[in-house]
Design an enzyme around this catalytic site. Structure first.
Site, PDB file in Angstrom:
ATOM      1  N   GLU A  67       0.853  -1.189   0.000  1.00  0.00           N
ATOM      2  CA  GLU A  67       0.000   0.000   0.000  1.00  0.00           C
ATOM      3  C   GLU A  67       0.891   1.243   0.000  1.00  0.00           C
ATOM      4  OE1 GLU A  67      -3.462   1.878   2.965  1.00  0.00           O
ATOM      5  OE2 GLU A  67      -1.945   0.497   3.746  1.00  0.00           O
ATOM      6  N   LYS A 114      -9.792   1.774  -1.806  1.00  0.00           N
ATOM      7  CA  LYS A 114      -9.981   1.235  -0.458  1.00  0.00           C
ATOM      8  C   LYS A 114     -11.306   1.692   0.148  1.00  0.00           C
ATOM      9  CE  LYS A 114      -7.460   1.060   3.974  1.00  0.00           C
ATOM     10  NZ  LYS A 114      -6.292   1.631   4.679  1.00  0.00           N
ATOM     11  N   CYS A 158      -4.855  -3.302   3.275  1.00  0.00           N
ATOM     12  CA  CYS A 158      -4.516  -3.072   4.678  1.00  0.00           C
ATOM     13  C   CYS A 158      -5.687  -3.299   5.640  1.00  0.00           C
ATOM     14  CB  CYS A 158      -3.925  -1.670   4.828  1.00  0.00           C
ATOM     15  SG  CYS A 158      -2.935  -1.419   6.321  1.00  0.00           S
TER      16      CYS A 158
END
Length: 265
Positions: A40, A113, A150
């Site tokens: 990321e 995300k 994540c």
């Protein structure tokens, strides 16, 4: 299918980060990976809490993605990496976006995300805009990658929607923060997502003073195929279709489930 995991500490210098991706990817080029997974925020780190990420963000046809496309062509591999993408109607914030680039230079997929890290005293939503809660999968050879970033790893229902969409390899670029028990959470959750979904998990994290590192490829029975500790480096491991089929026969939890998952909007 062979997967390479890259682990490094990104900076605010985008050219330097792209050069480090290239150096690490070339270091395992002789292993001929089909997929190279970067962490990321590979394009540019989050920086301090007052770093204005919008000043570093790029469009999907910007220099970072073009550089990944050149590297994908050189290596003959699919590149997966995290970047900050400009948001047209919110110029003060950015999307935390994964891009998937094929060896022919085409952009195969993007994933913005959806779970923002407003936890453990941190507030990503001050600087980031969440994407739409839609699963994104990408076919590569005989397999299908499912994309997470994540903090998404803490939401098992999201991983399950990706598996329902056909993913058998969950790809998790991350910049997992260091802290008490945080490394344990990272390892435990990556293995849990593999076991409960009888899927591979390819988790690539940043390392350094702020992040946990410990990138790993986990197989469908929760066995760590390859891993990196805290150091900068690259590792490769194989996704085995026969191992996947055997795991799903031996542990048929996907067939036994009684509940489905639907997104909240």
């Amino acid at each position: 299918m062979r997967i390479a995991l890259l682990q490094f500490t990104a900076t605010l210098d985008k050219e330097r980060n792209l050069a480090e991706i290239g150096r690490l990817a070339r270091s395992v080029a002789t292993d001929r990976p089909a997929v190279v997974v970067c962490p990321e925020a590979s394009m540019c780190d989050f920086g301090s809490a007052d770093t204005v990420l919008a000043e570093y963000a790029e469009p999907l046809d910007g220099p970072f993605v073009r550089g990944l496309a050149d590297l994908a062509g050189e290596l003959g591999a699919v590149m997966v990496a995290g970047m900050f993408e400009r948001v047209a109607d919110d110029p003060g914030r950015v999307h935390n976006t994964l891009v998937v680039v094929r060896p022919d230079g085409s952009l195969a997929a993007t994933y913005r995300k959806i779970h923002l890290y407003d936890a453990f005293g941190y507030r990503e939503s001050d600087r980031l805009v969440a994407g739409e809660p839609t699963p994104v999968t990408v076919p590569v050879g005989d397999h299908r990658l499912g994309l997470l970033t994540c903090y998404d790893l803490r939401f098992p229902e999201f991983a399950r929607t990706l598996v329902d969409a056909g993913a058998d390899v969950l790809v998790v670029p991350a910049a997992w923060m260091r802290g008490p028990l945080k490394e344990d959470h990272w390892v435990t959750l990556a293995r849990a997502r593999a076991i409960e979904n009888t899927s591979y998990v390819a988790a690539s994290g940043q390392c350094g003073s702020a992040y946990s590192g410990h990138s790993m490829l986990v197989d469908p029975m929760g066995v760590v195929v390859t891993s990196l500790g805290e150091q900068v480096g690259a590792a490769t491991g194989d996704v085995d279709a026969e191992r996947l089929a055997q795991a799903r026969t031996r542990n048929p939890t996907l067939a036994h489930r009684r509940f489905t998952v639907s997104a909240q909007r």
